[in-house]
Design a protein around this motif. Structure first.
Motif, PDB file in Angstrom:
ATOM      1  N   ASP A 104      21.574 -52.437  36.673  1.00 50.30           N
ATOM      2  CA  ASP A 104      20.879 -52.309  35.381  1.00 50.30           C
ATOM      3  C   ASP A 104      19.419 -52.749  35.474  1.00 50.30           C
ATOM      4  OD1 ASP A 104      22.861 -51.160  33.724  1.00 50.30           O
ATOM      5  OD2 ASP A 104      23.941 -53.059  33.755  1.00 50.30           O
ATOM      6  N   GLN A 105      19.173 -53.822  36.231  1.00 47.13           N
ATOM      7  CA  GLN A 105      17.779 -54.272  36.391  1.00 47.13           C
ATOM      8  C   GLN A 105      16.961 -53.247  37.176  1.00 47.13           C
ATOM      9  OE1 GLN A 105      17.289 -58.244  37.912  1.00 47.13           O
ATOM     10  NE2 GLN A 105      18.557 -59.133  36.307  1.00 47.13           N
ATOM     11  N   ALA A 106      17.582 -52.662  38.208  1.00 40.18           N
ATOM     12  CA  ALA A 106      16.894 -51.623  38.997  1.00 40.18           C
ATOM     13  C   ALA A 106      16.540 -50.441  38.101  1.00 40.18           C
ATOM     14  CB  ALA A 106      17.766 -51.174  40.166  1.00 40.18           C
ATOM     15  N   VAL A 107      17.461 -50.046  37.233  1.00 36.00           N
ATOM     16  CA  VAL A 107      17.232 -48.921  36.310  1.00 36.00           C
ATOM     17  C   VAL A 107      16.085 -49.248  35.352  1.00 36.00           C
ATOM     18  CG1 VAL A 107      18.247 -47.639  34.362  1.00 36.00           C
ATOM     19  CG2 VAL A 107      19.541 -47.919  36.488  1.00 36.00           C
ATOM     20  N   GLN A 108      16.057 -50.475  34.821  1.00 35.46           N
ATOM     21  CA  GLN A 108      14.978 -50.873  33.908  1.00 35.46           C
ATOM     22  C   GLN A 108      13.619 -50.780  34.602  1.00 35.46           C
ATOM     23  OE1 GLN A 108      15.270 -51.227  30.630  1.00 35.46           O
ATOM     24  NE2 GLN A 108      17.424 -50.786  31.003  1.00 35.46           N
ATOM     25  N   LYS A 109      13.572 -51.193  35.869  1.00 38.41           N
ATOM     26  CA  LYS A 109      12.305 -51.132  36.613  1.00 38.41           C
ATOM     27  C   LYS A 109      11.863 -49.684  36.839  1.00 38.41           C
ATOM     28  CE  LYS A 109      12.952 -55.587  38.856  1.00 38.41           C
ATOM     29  NZ  LYS A 109      13.464 -56.285  40.033  1.00 38.41           N
ATOM     30  N   ILE A 110      12.822 -48.799  37.138  1.00 44.89           N
ATOM     31  CA  ILE A 110      12.481 -47.381  37.347  1.00 44.89           C
ATOM     32  C   ILE A 110      11.993 -46.766  36.033  1.00 44.89           C
ATOM     33  CG2 ILE A 110      13.416 -45.098  37.947  1.00 44.89           C
ATOM     34  CD1 ILE A 110      15.246 -46.643  39.993  1.00 44.89           C
ATOM     35  N   LYS A 111      12.620 -47.136  34.918  1.00 46.24           N
ATOM     36  CA  LYS A 111      12.162 -46.647  33.613  1.00 46.24           C
ATOM     37  C   LYS A 111      10.731 -47.119  33.335  1.00 46.24           C
ATOM     38  CE  LYS A 111      15.281 -46.930  30.181  1.00 46.24           C
ATOM     39  NZ  LYS A 111      16.455 -47.450  29.435  1.00 46.24           N
ATOM     40  N   ALA A 112      10.421 -48.361  33.756  1.00 47.50           N
ATOM     41  CA  ALA A 112       9.058 -48.893  33.579  1.00 47.50           C
ATOM     42  C   ALA A 112       8.059 -48.102  34.428  1.00 47.50           C
ATOM     43  CB  ALA A 112       9.024 -50.376  33.958  1.00 47.50           C
ATOM     44  N   VAL A 113       8.478 -47.704  35.633  1.00 48.19           N
ATOM     45  CA  VAL A 113       7.617 -46.877  36.497  1.00 48.19           C
ATOM     46  C   VAL A 113       7.323 -45.541  35.812  1.00 48.19           C
ATOM     47  CG1 VAL A 113       7.553 -45.550  38.661  1.00 48.19           C
ATOM     48  CG2 VAL A 113       8.322 -47.935  38.693  1.00 48.19           C
ATOM     49  N   ILE A 114       8.370 -44.918  35.254  1.00 48.64           N
ATOM     50  CA  ILE A 114       8.207 -43.618  34.581  1.00 48.64           C
ATOM     51  C   ILE A 114       7.201 -43.741  33.430  1.00 48.64           C
ATOM     52  CG2 ILE A 114       9.398 -41.876  33.154  1.00 48.64           C
ATOM     53  CD1 ILE A 114      11.936 -42.472  34.918  1.00 48.64           C
ATOM     54  N   THR A 115       7.368 -44.786  32.609  1.00 49.31           N
ATOM     55  CA  THR A 115       6.459 -45.003  31.466  1.00 49.31           C
ATOM     56  C   THR A 115       5.031 -45.228  31.942  1.00 49.31           C
ATOM     57  OG1 THR A 115       8.263 -45.967  30.188  1.00 49.31           O
ATOM     58  CG2 THR A 115       6.029 -46.457  29.437  1.00 49.31           C
ATOM     59  N   SER A 116       4.868 -46.096  32.957  1.00 49.11           N
ATOM     60  CA  SER A 116       3.504 -46.415  33.402  1.00 49.11           C
ATOM     61  C   SER A 116       2.813 -45.205  34.032  1.00 49.11           C
ATOM     62  CB  SER A 116       3.505 -47.601  34.372  1.00 49.11           C
ATOM     63  OG  SER A 116       4.125 -47.251  35.579  1.00 49.11           O
ATOM     64  N   GLU A 117       3.583 -44.371  34.732  1.00 50.73           N
ATOM     65  CA  GLU A 117       2.979 -43.166  35.330  1.00 50.73           C
ATOM     66  C   GLU A 117       2.450 -42.219  34.254  1.00 50.73           C
ATOM     67  OE1 GLU A 117       2.199 -42.033  38.410  1.00 50.73           O
ATOM     68  OE2 GLU A 117       2.651 -44.020  39.186  1.00 50.73           O
TER      69      GLU A 117
END
Length: 203
Positions: free
Chosen positions: A173-186
């Motif tokens: 779940d933490q890994a998924v949250q970080k990937i979602k943050a990458v998507i938003t920041s990009e």
């Protein structure tokens, strides 16, 4: 408001790191993402659908796609070809959809050569010991195969410098949250937004 193009995200990492599990959990939460459908020369299995599970081709068609530069990456496993068709990815990106590709490290490096504007995310194990435990935990591989996979994993980890982001998969779940943050920041990157606004101002 400008129409933003989609972004190609590539999730990669050593075998046993949990790419499939993380990608599945991400897709449960991010329903707008499009999964990159691969092309293959293997036979269609019961229940599989053209264009959903794979694009099914003959060996001749696939080799023509390689020759014509129509694949972002390809590999051969047990006499069958697998690869990522460029046309599907580009069509989805033009529609404004983000495309997500989950792939082995060698394939990701091929994609980087053919599509450098992609965003490359390396999924990292908490430790090599943990990676070893995960591979053994599958219960499907001999001691020798486990050793070979770990050697390969060490080689792949050394290629981390080719990636834009690194996410440690110690908790799905933490890994998924970080990937979602990458998507938003990009999507908030100045150069993406600036290029589109310049078109509007010039228009």
């Amino acid at each position: 408001m400008f129409e933003e193009k989609g972004i190609l995200f590539i999730l990669s990492g050593p075998s046993g790191v949990g790419k499939g599990t993380v990608r599945q959990r991400l897709f449960e939460q991010e329903t707008h993402l499009k999964y990159s459908v691969s092309a293959t020369t293997r036979e269609k299995r019961a229940g599989e659908q053209e264009g959903i599970d794979y694009f099914y081709t003959t060996k001749e068609q696939f080799e023509a796609m390689i020759q014509n530069g129509e694949l972002l990456e390809h590999a051969q496993y047990v006499e069958n070809y697998y690869g990522t068709p460029r046309a599907y990815v580009e069509e989805q990106l033009e529609k404004g959809n983000d495309v997500f590709l989950e792939i082995e490290v060698q394939g990701a490096l091929q994609v980087k050569e053919n599509f450098p504007e992609g965003v490359f995310i390396f999924l990292f194990p908490p430790s090599l010991e943990e990676l070893k435990n995960r591979i053994i935990g599958r219960g499907t591989e001999s001691d020798e195969l486990v050793r070979n996979r770990l050697k390969e994993a060490e080689k792949e980890i050394s290629m981390m410098s080719e990636y834009d982001y690194v996410v440690v998969n110690d908790d799905v779940d933490q890994a998924v949250q970080k990937i979602k943050a990458v998507i938003t920041s990009e999507h908030c990157k100045r150069e993406r937004i600036e290029a589109e606004y310049k078109k509007i101002l010039e228009g």
